[in-house]
Design an enzyme around this catalytic site. Structure first.
Site, PDB file in Angstrom:
ATOM      1  N   HIS A 206     111.242   6.792  44.352  1.00 15.74           N
ATOM      2  CA  HIS A 206     112.085   6.525  43.179  1.00 15.74           C
ATOM      3  C   HIS A 206     112.044   5.032  42.821  1.00 15.74           C
ATOM      4  O   HIS A 206     113.084   4.367  42.717  1.00 15.74           O
ATOM      5  CB  HIS A 206     113.520   6.972  43.435  1.00 15.74           C
ATOM      6  CG  HIS A 206     114.281   7.252  42.170  1.00 15.74           C
ATOM      7  ND1 HIS A 206     115.273   8.186  42.084  1.00 15.74           N
ATOM      8  CD2 HIS A 206     114.188   6.712  40.914  1.00 15.74           C
ATOM      9  CE1 HIS A 206     115.777   8.215  40.858  1.00 15.74           C
ATOM     10  NE2 HIS A 206     115.122   7.323  40.123  1.00 15.74           N
TER      11      HIS A 206
ATOM     12  N   GLU B 293     117.497  12.819  47.749  1.00 12.35           N
ATOM     13  CA  GLU B 293     116.925  11.501  48.017  1.00 12.35           C
ATOM     14  C   GLU B 293     117.794  10.749  49.021  1.00 12.35           C
ATOM     15  O   GLU B 293     119.018  10.780  48.901  1.00 12.35           O
ATOM     16  CB  GLU B 293     116.798  10.703  46.710  1.00 12.35           C
ATOM     17  CG  GLU B 293     115.823  11.314  45.717  1.00 12.35           C
ATOM     18  CD  GLU B 293     115.660  10.479  44.445  1.00 12.35           C
ATOM     19  OE1 GLU B 293     116.282   9.393  44.355  1.00 12.35           O
ATOM     20  OE2 GLU B 293     114.908  10.896  43.548  1.00 12.35           O
TER      21      GLU B 293
ATOM     22  N   ARG C  83     114.060  13.100  36.656  1.00  7.70           N
ATOM     23  CA  ARG C  83     115.044  13.499  37.652  1.00  7.70           C
ATOM     24  C   ARG C  83     114.493  14.654  38.481  1.00  7.70           C
ATOM     25  O   ARG C  83     113.788  15.525  37.983  1.00  7.70           O
ATOM     26  CB  ARG C  83     116.367  13.914  36.982  1.00  7.70           C
ATOM     27  CG  ARG C  83     117.188  12.735  36.460  1.00  7.70           C
ATOM     28  CD  ARG C  83     117.702  11.861  37.594  1.00  7.70           C
ATOM     29  NE  ARG C  83     118.507  10.729  37.131  1.00  7.70           N
ATOM     30  CZ  ARG C  83     118.046   9.505  36.916  1.00  7.70           C
ATOM     31  NH1 ARG C  83     116.753   9.246  37.063  1.00  7.70           N
ATOM     32  NH2 ARG C  83     118.863   8.536  36.529  1.00  7.70           N
TER      33      ARG C  83
END
Length: 315
Positions: free
Chosen positions: A275, A256, A227
């Site tokens: 990601h 993000e 994370r």
């Protein structure tokens, strides 16, 4: 039993569920906003980022939430705990793609494939580029669950030395050494690769500080596939600007998508991916296997749930 999905699995998987559980009623929607019969649901299947406390309070028959991912930080746990709702997730299905992704990063680092690609573009025959190997390198994994264990297992196949840290310090077959989190400052100076797969919790948020990067080898590589809030942007930017380590491979970020004007984009000692370390065509099928197992347990009033979530801990 009314089972509502706030996403649509492939039709083949929907058909498999219908055949396996013909007596149950399944509804599939593109989003929670489209789920008109959500208040009638006894079971909700979600990716875990769309449910709110309001949704929970408006579902009087809700008994179980299946989260088809491992990330739980956006779940309305207070409302869930108030209504004593069972929560299970898909923890563990990420271990194959994320471990392979990590090994790809590490091989990329020691074999220097990006530089070789640049030589190819320039039509340059350069045999003087120093090439390393993973054998003998020390790997430190932050988080020794299913993903961390698979990373360690594959790394041992490359003859790497493996160490890990977790909350309890409990042992694991694929780690030569495991320590509690408080030992981190002592372990960082020895590591060639530091890999974080930690979730976002009160204990892990902003865990890494400036002094942690200062303790790392200047030749070390930091890999974050857990994370983005493991550390503050300022800490990372400072470490990379000062070349405290050789390279940072980042798949997750505090914000993000990463904004186009973020200074990380321009750093030549940073590799950015959007990601995607857990992305695989097998993702949803694996999540549905866990759901199908747990549905059998639920229907039989059993207790052998796979990946039952501890509401108090949030994972």
């Amino acid at each position: 039993m009314k089972i509502v999905f706030t996403f649509r699995p492939p039709r083949a998987l929907q058909e498999q569920l219908r055949e396996a559980f013909p007596e149950e009623t399944f509804s599939y929607y593109k989003s929670v906003e489209e789920a008109a019969d959500l208040p009638e649901a006894e079971v909700i299947v979600t990716f875990g980022e769309d449910l709110t406390a309001q949704h929970i309070h408006h579902c009087p028959q809700l008994k179980w939430i299946m989260v088809a991912s491992a990330g739980m930080e956006k779940m309305p746990f207070e409302a869930i705990e108030e209504k004593d709702i069972l929560v299970t997730n898909a923890r563990g299905i990420h271990k194959i793609p994320m471990a392979e992704f990590t090994l790809g990063y590490m091989l990329n680092h020691v074999k220097r494939f990006p530089e070789m690609l640049e030589f190819q573009k320039e039509k340059t025959w350069n045999k003087k580029l120093p090439i390393g190997e993973l054998a003998g390198k020390r790997l430190l994994v932050l988080g020794t669950g299913a993903i961390g264990t698979e990373i360690a297992r594959l790394s041992q196949a490359f003859r790497m030395r493996t160490a890990g840290v977790n909350r309890s310090g409990h042992s694991n077959d694929y780690f030569e050494e495991i320590y509690t989190m408080d030992k981190l400052p002592e372990l960082l100076p020895e590591a060639d690769f530091i890999v974080s797969i930690l979730p976002s919790t009160d204990e892990t948020r902003f865990l890494l500080k400036k002094e942690h990067f200062e303790a790392m080898k200047q030749t070390a590589a930091f890999i974050n596939i857990g994370r983005g809030d493991l550390l503050e942007d300022a800490v990372l930017l400072d470490a990379m600007s000062n070349k405290e380590i050789a390279h940072a491979y980042l798949d997750v970020f505090a914000e993000e998508p990463l904004p186009p004007d973020h200074p990380l984009w321009a750093m030549n000692n940073v590799t950015i991916t959007p990601h995607i370390s857990s992305v695989t065509s097998n993702y949803v099928p694996r999540a549905m296997e866990i759901f199908a197992h747990n549905l059998e347990v639920y229907k039989g009033n059993g207790s052998d749930y796979e990946n039952k979530v501890d509401i108090g801990k949030g994972y």
